[in-house]
Design a protein around this motif. Structure first.
Motif, PDB file in Angstrom:
ATOM      1  N   LEU A 198     -14.756  -3.356  -5.859  1.00  0.00           N
ATOM      2  CA  LEU A 198     -15.496  -2.166  -6.295  1.00  0.00           C
ATOM      3  C   LEU A 198     -15.172  -0.953  -5.409  1.00  0.00           C
ATOM      4  N   LEU A 199     -14.897  -1.198  -4.132  1.00  0.00           N
ATOM      5  CA  LEU A 199     -14.511  -0.088  -3.256  1.00  0.00           C
ATOM      6  C   LEU A 199     -13.123   0.427  -3.654  1.00  0.00           C
ATOM      7  N   CYS A 200     -12.246  -0.504  -3.987  1.00  0.00           N
ATOM      8  CA  CYS A 200     -10.898  -0.126  -4.434  1.00  0.00           C
ATOM      9  C   CYS A 200     -10.991   0.644  -5.754  1.00  0.00           C
ATOM     10  N   CYS A 201     -11.835   0.134  -6.646  1.00  0.00           N
ATOM     11  CA  CYS A 201     -12.057   0.785  -7.937  1.00  0.00           C
ATOM     12  C   CYS A 201     -12.575   2.215  -7.714  1.00  0.00           C
ATOM     13  N   SER A 202     -13.442   2.404  -6.717  1.00  0.00           N
ATOM     14  CA  SER A 202     -13.998   3.732  -6.430  1.00  0.00           C
ATOM     15  C   SER A 202     -12.882   4.711  -6.043  1.00  0.00           C
ATOM     16  N   ALA A 203     -12.010   4.263  -5.149  1.00  0.00           N
ATOM     17  CA  ALA A 203     -10.913   5.129  -4.718  1.00  0.00           C
ATOM     18  C   ALA A 203     -10.005   5.458  -5.906  1.00  0.00           C
ATOM     19  N   ARG A 204      -9.710   4.455  -6.724  1.00  0.00           N
ATOM     20  CA  ARG A 204      -8.829   4.662  -7.878  1.00  0.00           C
ATOM     21  C   ARG A 204      -9.469   5.622  -8.891  1.00  0.00           C
ATOM     22  N   LEU A 205     -10.772   5.419  -9.153  1.00  0.00           N
ATOM     23  CA  LEU A 205     -11.449   6.286 -10.123  1.00  0.00           C
ATOM     24  C   LEU A 205     -11.432   7.746  -9.658  1.00  0.00           C
ATOM     25  N   GLY A 206     -11.598   7.942  -8.340  1.00  0.00           N
ATOM     26  CA  GLY A 206     -11.547   9.316  -7.808  1.00  0.00           C
ATOM     27  C   GLY A 206     -10.196   9.941  -8.110  1.00  0.00           C
ATOM     28  N   GLY A 207      -9.137   9.180  -7.851  1.00  0.00           N
ATOM     29  CA  GLY A 207      -7.791   9.677  -8.132  1.00  0.00           C
ATOM     30  C   GLY A 207      -7.601   9.941  -9.622  1.00  0.00           C
ATOM     31  N   MET A 208      -8.064   9.026 -10.437  1.00  0.00           N
ATOM     32  CA  MET A 208      -7.905   9.172 -11.888  1.00  0.00           C
ATOM     33  C   MET A 208      -8.659  10.400 -12.401  1.00  0.00           C
ATOM     34  N   SER A 209      -9.823  10.664 -11.803  1.00  0.00           N
ATOM     35  CA  SER A 209     -10.601  11.834 -12.237  1.00  0.00           C
ATOM     36  C   SER A 209      -9.865  13.123 -11.911  1.00  0.00           C
ATOM     37  N   ALA A 210      -8.944  13.042 -10.933  1.00  0.00           N
ATOM     38  CA  ALA A 210      -8.172  14.212 -10.537  1.00  0.00           C
ATOM     39  C   ALA A 210      -6.790  14.195 -11.176  1.00  0.00           C
ATOM     40  N   ASN A 211      -6.638  13.338 -12.184  1.00  0.00           N
ATOM     41  CA  ASN A 211      -5.362  13.244 -12.900  1.00  0.00           C
ATOM     42  C   ASN A 211      -4.206  12.920 -11.955  1.00  0.00           C
ATOM     43  N   LEU A 217      -1.881   6.896  -7.243  1.00  0.00           N
ATOM     44  CA  LEU A 217      -2.785   5.798  -7.628  1.00  0.00           C
ATOM     45  C   LEU A 217      -2.435   4.516  -6.859  1.00  0.00           C
ATOM     46  N   THR A 218      -1.138   4.297  -6.667  1.00  0.00           N
ATOM     47  CA  THR A 218      -0.702   3.124  -5.894  1.00  0.00           C
ATOM     48  C   THR A 218      -1.210   3.231  -4.451  1.00  0.00           C
ATOM     49  N   ALA A 219      -1.093   4.427  -3.881  1.00  0.00           N
ATOM     50  CA  ALA A 219      -1.546   4.635  -2.497  1.00  0.00           C
ATOM     51  C   ALA A 219      -3.066   4.423  -2.400  1.00  0.00           C
ATOM     52  N   LEU A 220      -3.797   4.913  -3.393  1.00  0.00           N
ATOM     53  CA  LEU A 220      -5.263   4.766  -3.370  1.00  0.00           C
ATOM     54  C   LEU A 220      -5.672   3.308  -3.544  1.00  0.00           C
ATOM     55  N   THR A 221      -4.895   2.569  -4.315  1.00  0.00           N
ATOM     56  CA  THR A 221      -5.181   1.143  -4.512  1.00  0.00           C
ATOM     57  C   THR A 221      -5.028   0.399  -3.191  1.00  0.00           C
ATOM     58  N   ASP A 222      -3.921   0.689  -2.504  1.00  0.00           N
ATOM     59  CA  ASP A 222      -3.632   0.054  -1.228  1.00  0.00           C
ATOM     60  C   ASP A 222      -4.718   0.431  -0.208  1.00  0.00           C
ATOM     61  N   PHE A 223      -5.066   1.710  -0.189  1.00  0.00           N
ATOM     62  CA  PHE A 223      -6.112   2.196   0.720  1.00  0.00           C
ATOM     63  C   PHE A 223      -7.445   1.501   0.407  1.00  0.00           C
ATOM     64  N   GLY A 224      -7.836   1.516  -0.863  1.00  0.00           N
ATOM     65  CA  GLY A 224      -9.136   0.978  -1.268  1.00  0.00           C
ATOM     66  C   GLY A 224      -9.246  -0.511  -0.992  1.00  0.00           C
ATOM     67  N   TYR A 225      -8.159  -1.237  -1.253  1.00  0.00           N
ATOM     68  CA  TYR A 225      -8.163  -2.682  -1.009  1.00  0.00           C
ATOM     69  C   TYR A 225      -8.443  -2.970   0.472  1.00  0.00           C
ATOM     70  N   ASN A 226      -7.706  -2.280   1.343  1.00  0.00           N
ATOM     71  CA  ASN A 226      -7.838  -2.554   2.784  1.00  0.00           C
ATOM     72  C   ASN A 226      -9.166  -2.070   3.361  1.00  0.00           C
ATOM     73  N   VAL A 227      -9.599  -0.891   2.925  1.00  0.00           N
ATOM     74  CA  VAL A 227     -10.897  -0.390   3.385  1.00  0.00           C
ATOM     75  C   VAL A 227     -12.009  -1.308   2.882  1.00  0.00           C
ATOM     76  N   GLY A 228     -11.860  -1.786   1.650  1.00  0.00           N
ATOM     77  CA  GLY A 228     -12.866  -2.662   1.053  1.00  0.00           C
ATOM     78  C   GLY A 228     -13.000  -3.971   1.800  1.00  0.00           C
ATOM     79  N   LEU A 229     -11.854  -4.518   2.188  1.00  0.00           N
ATOM     80  CA  LEU A 229     -11.878  -5.792   2.923  1.00  0.00           C
ATOM     81  C   LEU A 229     -12.456  -5.567   4.328  1.00  0.00           C
ATOM     82  N   ALA A 230     -12.042  -4.471   4.957  1.00  0.00           N
ATOM     83  CA  ALA A 230     -12.576  -4.136   6.288  1.00  0.00           C
ATOM     84  C   ALA A 230     -14.093  -3.963   6.207  1.00  0.00           C
ATOM     85  N   PHE A 231     -14.560  -3.348   5.125  1.00  0.00           N
ATOM     86  CA  PHE A 231     -15.998  -3.109   4.932  1.00  0.00           C
ATOM     87  C   PHE A 231     -16.766  -4.423   4.993  1.00  0.00           C
TER      88      PHE A 231
END
Ligand code: GRG
Length: 308
Positions: A198-211, A217-231
């Motif tokens: 869900l944290l990864c999804c949040s980062a991706r949705l933010g990017g998608m909302s900004a077109n 989107l790939t960078a945000l997925t990688d970021f969200g996955y790692n931040v989510g796991l760290a969380f």
């Protein structure tokens, strides 16, 4: 420069103030949610009271902040990201309401208040969770569209993160693993789904909302996955190092329920190291933004250091 070096370099206070960003995004998200959720007086009043009770119980609003921060990194507008920030918070709150039920984690306190079922009874709490999840899709469906991403893309994004392969899968594995010996690999499987998705999804949705572009989107997925796991690794650490008062929920529950956690499998020190390494990876993922993802960087750092 290595990601850890980047993280240890002091940020100019004038450059970006995370506290102000989170405070102002929380105010805007609360106002938007207040508009989107039926009022307490709307019939049937009980369900709307119950939905609002948990939604406005004082959550940290980290997922909405991630949506807005990712949108900012991609040059998006707050107004375009806001419905998605609200949708993910509805999904998140639903999961907490259901997780606290006697049939699941059986908790009396959440966000420093009595849990939903303690106030409204189990039947209404189940329904409030159901309604919050459904509300997320209604909010997304009613949002304005974006040139590169259709409503179908957005709805799929939320459905996948909350469905039986991610959030629910993590919860199922968590329930089934209680009291059993769990390997580090199994624990990672649970955390990836229960929290990171869900944290990864949040980062991706933010990017998608900004077109955003495919590379972003790939960078945000990688970021969200790692931040989510760290969380979640941090959450495991806090469960054994903080008090219930500080957490706003019952501390030490994981140990009591014989749940596998990072500290119980690899120890506290190694857990802290793993959380820091995951945060480094999240930082490294932001490279394509060439320093323009200050909100995301600051959030990742904050989440690593959080105490509640
Ligand atoms: C019941 C479908 C279903 C799923 C439950 C979210 C979840 C899965 C369980 C809740 C317990 C837990 C430890 C979840 C992991 C995610 C997590 C750490 C949630 C708490 O998030 P915070 O700290 O909470 O952002 P606030 O209250 O600040 O929003």
């Amino acid at each position: 420069m290595s990601a850890s070096k980047q993280r240890s370099s002091p940020r100019q206070p004038s450059q970006f103030n995370l506290e102000t960003f989170v405070a102002s995004s929380t105010v805007s998200v609360n106002a938007a949610l207040d508009q989107l959720i039926p009022s307490e007086k709307t019939r049937p009043a009980t369900i709307h009271k119950a939905m609002r009770y948990s939604l406005f119980a004082g959550g940290k609003r980290m997922r909405p902040a991630l949506v807005l921060a990712a949108a900012a990194a991609c040059g998006g507008r707050v107004a375009d990201a806001m419905p998605l920030a609200c949708a993910v918070e509805c999904v998140h709150t639903y999961s907490l309401v259901h997780d606290d039920l006697p049939a699941m984690d059986n908790d009396d306190y959440r966000r420093g208040k009595l849990t939903n079922h303690k106030v409204f009874g189990e039947g209404i709490a189940v329904l409030a969770g159901d309604a919050l999840l459904t509300q997320a899709f209604e909010i997304a469906a009613l949002a304005k569209s974006w040139p590169r991403y259709s409503h179908r893309d957005i709805i799929l994004e939320i459905a996948k993160a909350s469905g039986s392969l991610q959030l629910i899968a993590g919860q199922v594995a968590d329930l089934e693993g209680e009291g059993k010996k769990t390997s580090a690999a199994q624990l990672k499987y649970i955390h990836e789904r229960k929290t990171s998705a869900l944290l990864c999804c949040s980062a991706r949705l933010g990017g998608m909302s900004a077109n955003c572009s495919t590379a972003q989107l790939t960078a945000l997925t990688d970021f969200g996955y790692n931040v989510g796991l760290a969380f979640q690794v941090i959450d495991d650490i806090l469960d054994v190092t903080q008090t219930s008062e500080k957490l706003g929920k019952t501390a030490g529950k994981d140990t009591k329920a014989q749940k596998a956690t990072y500290p119980s499998i690899v120890g506290l020190e190694k857990s802290r190291k793993i959380a820091a390494q995951l945060t480094d990876k999240a930082f490294a993922a932001l490279k394509p933004f060439k320093g323009r993802a200050v909100e995301l960087e600051a959030l990742a750092e904050f989440l690593l250091k959080r105490e509640s």
